[in-house]
Design a protein around this motif. Sequence first.
Motif, PDB file in Angstrom:
ATOM      1  N   PHE A 121       0.848  -1.183   0.000  1.00 38.29           N
ATOM      2  CA  PHE A 121       0.000   0.000   0.000  1.00 38.29           C
ATOM      3  C   PHE A 121       0.885   1.235   0.000  1.00 38.29           C
ATOM      4  N   ALA A 122       0.589   2.159  -0.906  1.00 39.09           N
ATOM      5  CA  ALA A 122       1.358   3.400  -0.995  1.00 39.09           C
ATOM      6  C   ALA A 122       0.530   4.445  -1.725  1.00 39.09           C
ATOM      7  N   ARG A 123       0.890   5.697  -1.539  1.00 37.74           N
ATOM      8  CA  ARG A 123       0.241   6.782  -2.272  1.00 37.74           C
ATOM      9  C   ARG A 123       0.792   6.811  -3.688  1.00 37.74           C
ATOM     10  N   LEU A 124      -0.085   7.153  -4.637  1.00 34.14           N
ATOM     11  CA  LEU A 124       0.305   7.196  -6.035  1.00 34.14           C
ATOM     12  C   LEU A 124      -0.471   8.325  -6.700  1.00 34.14           C
ATOM     13  N   ASN A 125       0.228   9.227  -7.355  1.00 37.52           N
ATOM     14  CA  ASN A 125      -0.426  10.310  -8.079  1.00 37.52           C
ATOM     15  C   ASN A 125      -0.698   9.825  -9.497  1.00 37.52           C
ATOM     16  N   LEU A 126      -1.942   9.487  -9.783  1.00 39.74           N
ATOM     17  CA  LEU A 126      -2.306   8.927 -11.087  1.00 39.74           C
ATOM     18  C   LEU A 126      -2.126   9.915 -12.230  1.00 39.74           C
ATOM     19  N   PRO A 167       5.582   8.319 -15.065  1.00 42.79           N
ATOM     20  CA  PRO A 167       5.522   6.879 -14.821  1.00 42.79           C
ATOM     21  C   PRO A 167       5.449   6.566 -13.328  1.00 42.79           C
ATOM     22  N   PHE A 168       4.858   5.435 -13.034  1.00 41.64           N
ATOM     23  CA  PHE A 168       4.680   5.002 -11.660  1.00 41.64           C
ATOM     24  C   PHE A 168       5.882   4.174 -11.204  1.00 41.64           C
ATOM     25  N   PRO A 169       6.201   4.241  -9.922  1.00 41.72           N
ATOM     26  CA  PRO A 169       7.383   3.550  -9.400  1.00 41.72           C
ATOM     27  C   PRO A 169       7.112   2.070  -9.108  1.00 41.72           C
ATOM     28  N   MET A 170       6.626   1.370 -10.085  1.00 39.13           N
ATOM     29  CA  MET A 170       6.352  -0.063  -9.899  1.00 39.13           C
ATOM     30  C   MET A 170       6.640  -0.783 -11.200  1.00 39.13           C
ATOM     31  N   ARG A 171       6.798  -2.070 -11.095  1.00 37.31           N
ATOM     32  CA  ARG A 171       7.044  -2.889 -12.276  1.00 37.31           C
ATOM     33  C   ARG A 171       5.919  -3.891 -12.412  1.00 37.31           C
TER      34      ARG A 171
END
Length: 82
Positions: A6-11, A15-19
């Motif tokens: 669970f983490a905050r994510l600015n949609l 790019p998002f910090p995930m793979r």
Amino acid sequence: MQLIKFARLNLAKPPFPMRGPFDVIFCRNVMIYFDNDVRRRLLAECHRLLRPDGYLVVGHSESLSGMLGPFKGLAPSIYVKT
């Protein structure tokens, strides 16, 4: 192996910090608040993160008309990566 994080994510700022690849992404009832440029960037990022033939599920009130690009509609609000 951690299955959930669970983490905050600015949609609005990929790019998002995930793979990926992910089997499915649920992005329900958020794109209605974004303009078309942000929606296109968000869809491109979802495409990057999904596995081939992965699913994108959006809200029923969200129209992706003219923005599908590399997605194919399967049912109302359900799309598959092509």
